[in-house]
Design a protein around this motif. Structure first.
Motif, short mmCIF file in Angstrom:
data_model
loop_
_atom_site.label_atom_id
_atom_site.label_comp_id
_atom_site.label_asym_id
_atom_site.label_seq_id
_atom_site.Cartn_x
_atom_site.Cartn_y
_atom_site.Cartn_z
N THR A 139 1.10 -1.40 -0.01
CA THR A 139 -0.01 -0.01 0.26
C THR A 139 0.78 1.02 0.18
N TRP A 140 0.46 2.40 0.08
CA TRP A 140 0.96 3.45 -0.29
C TRP A 140 1.52 3.87 1.24
N HIS A 141 2.82 4.55 1.43
CA HIS A 141 3.69 4.91 2.31
C HIS A 141 5.32 5.00 1.71
N TYR A 168 6.99 -4.63 -7.95
CA TYR A 168 6.74 -3.79 -8.71
C TYR A 168 6.73 -1.91 -6.94
N VAL A 169 6.67 -0.81 -8.18
CA VAL A 169 7.05 0.28 -7.51
C VAL A 169 6.09 0.97 -7.85
N ARG A 170 5.34 1.58 -7.34
CA ARG A 170 5.13 3.34 -7.81
C ARG A 170 4.92 4.01 -7.26
N ALA A 171 5.55 5.65 -8.01
CA ALA A 171 5.54 6.73 -7.12
C ALA A 171 4.58 8.03 -7.32
N ASP A 223 11.99 8.79 -0.90
CA ASP A 223 10.96 9.72 -0.45
C ASP A 223 10.12 9.77 0.98
N GLN A 224 11.66 9.95 2.15
CA GLN A 224 10.33 10.55 2.90
C GLN A 224 10.64 11.63 3.54
N ALA A 225 10.55 12.88 1.81
CA ALA A 225 9.63 13.81 2.28
C ALA A 225 8.59 14.25 1.30
N VAL A 226 7.87 12.92 1.41
CA VAL A 226 6.42 14.15 0.71
C VAL A 226 5.64 13.93 1.48
N ARG A 227 4.51 14.50 1.13
CA ARG A 227 3.16 15.16 1.81
C ARG A 227 1.74 14.38 1.03
N PRO A 228 1.11 13.99 1.32
CA PRO A 228 -0.35 13.59 0.82
C PRO A 228 -0.64 14.38 -0.02
N GLY A 249 -4.87 12.60 -0.66
CA GLY A 249 -4.34 11.07 0.13
C GLY A 249 -3.50 10.18 0.44
N LYS A 250 -2.63 10.13 -1.03
CA LYS A 250 -1.61 9.18 -0.65
C LYS A 250 -0.27 9.69 -1.17
N LYS A 251 0.73 8.72 -0.05
CA LYS A 251 2.07 9.58 -0.46
C LYS A 251 2.84 8.65 0.11
N GLY A 252 4.44 8.50 -0.92
CA GLY A 252 5.12 8.21 -0.65
C GLY A 252 5.19 6.98 -1.61
N HIS A 253 4.78 5.95 -1.50
CA HIS A 253 4.76 4.78 -3.03
C HIS A 253 4.55 3.77 -2.61
N ASP A 254 3.75 3.09 -3.81
CA ASP A 254 2.63 2.27 -3.62
C ASP A 254 3.69 0.98 -3.76
N ALA A 255 3.43 -0.21 -3.42
CA ALA A 255 4.40 -1.29 -4.08
C ALA A 255 3.95 -2.79 -3.54
N GLY A 256 3.90 -3.82 -4.07
CA GLY A 256 3.84 -5.07 -4.33
C GLY A 256 4.21 -5.50 -5.14
#
Length: 190
Positions: A104-106, A122-125, A143-148, A156-163
């Motif tokens: 999920t997004w983090h 995978y990773v999605r930015a 990607d620690q300095a991301v904001r939603p 509302g998402k921030k960081g990246h999605d992965a799976g």
């Protein structure tokens, strides 16, 4: 026409042909510039950099690694190509994501190098860039300095999605750095 003008005119007609002959005799060809084959060509490798811009949006950029030099790590072992990073404190771990793992997004907890050893993931930015990686691929997650996200499909998402990709588990080598994350500098290790 004066004698001086006549001589100058004659020189203009004759000299162009003579200068080519005088500059290089026809029997002596110009020396060819050959590549230096005594030194092997350094390798070219790539890594992916998951980074945050100054607006807090994550991106993924494909980056070259090309400052390799040949050196033995422990003589008498033969030389190998190296491109060392500055020394830093780090935690090294191996992780196994179960089949069908969903990250999920983090944001990444720390700047970290991630190298898949088995399986694909995978990773999605936040900008929508999605990459799949398998054994031997390299990702620097920073990607620690991301904001939603305020709007768009990832609102509302921030960081990246992965799976995981596929039905099996994914084994990763993770090297988490204690160094502070850097923003707005894609491909900072090259």
């Amino acid at each position: 026409m004066s004698m001086r003008k006549t001589l100058m005119f004659a020189a203009l007609l004759i000299l162009p042909g003579m200068t080519a002959q005088a500059a290089r005799p026809p029997t002596t060809p110009a020396p060819a510039i050959l590549p230096d084959t005594t030194q092997p060509t350094p390798p070219q490798r790539l890594y992916r950099h998951l980074w945050a811009d100054d607006k807090g949006v994550s991106h993924i950029t494909t980056c070259p690694v090309h400052d390799f030099f040949l050196k033995s790590m422990s003589p008498p072992a033969g030389p190998q190509w190296q491109d060392p990073m500055a020394p830093q404190m780090a935690t090294i771990m191996m992780t196994v994501q179960p089949a069908h793992w969903n990250g999920t997004w983090h944001p990444d907890p720390k700047p970290q190098w991630i190298i898949p050893l088995q399986g694909r993931w995978y990773v999605r930015a936040m900008d929508g860039t999605r990459v799949e990686m398998g054994p031997g691929d390299i990702l620097l997650g920073e990607d620690q300095a991301v904001r939603p996200m305020a709007k768009g499909p990832f609102r509302g998402k921030k960081g990246h999605d992965a799976g995981n990709v596929g039905d099996g588990p994914v084994t990763l080598m993770v090297i988490q750095s204690e160094a502070a994350p850097v923003t707005n500098q894609p491909c900072r290790y090259n």
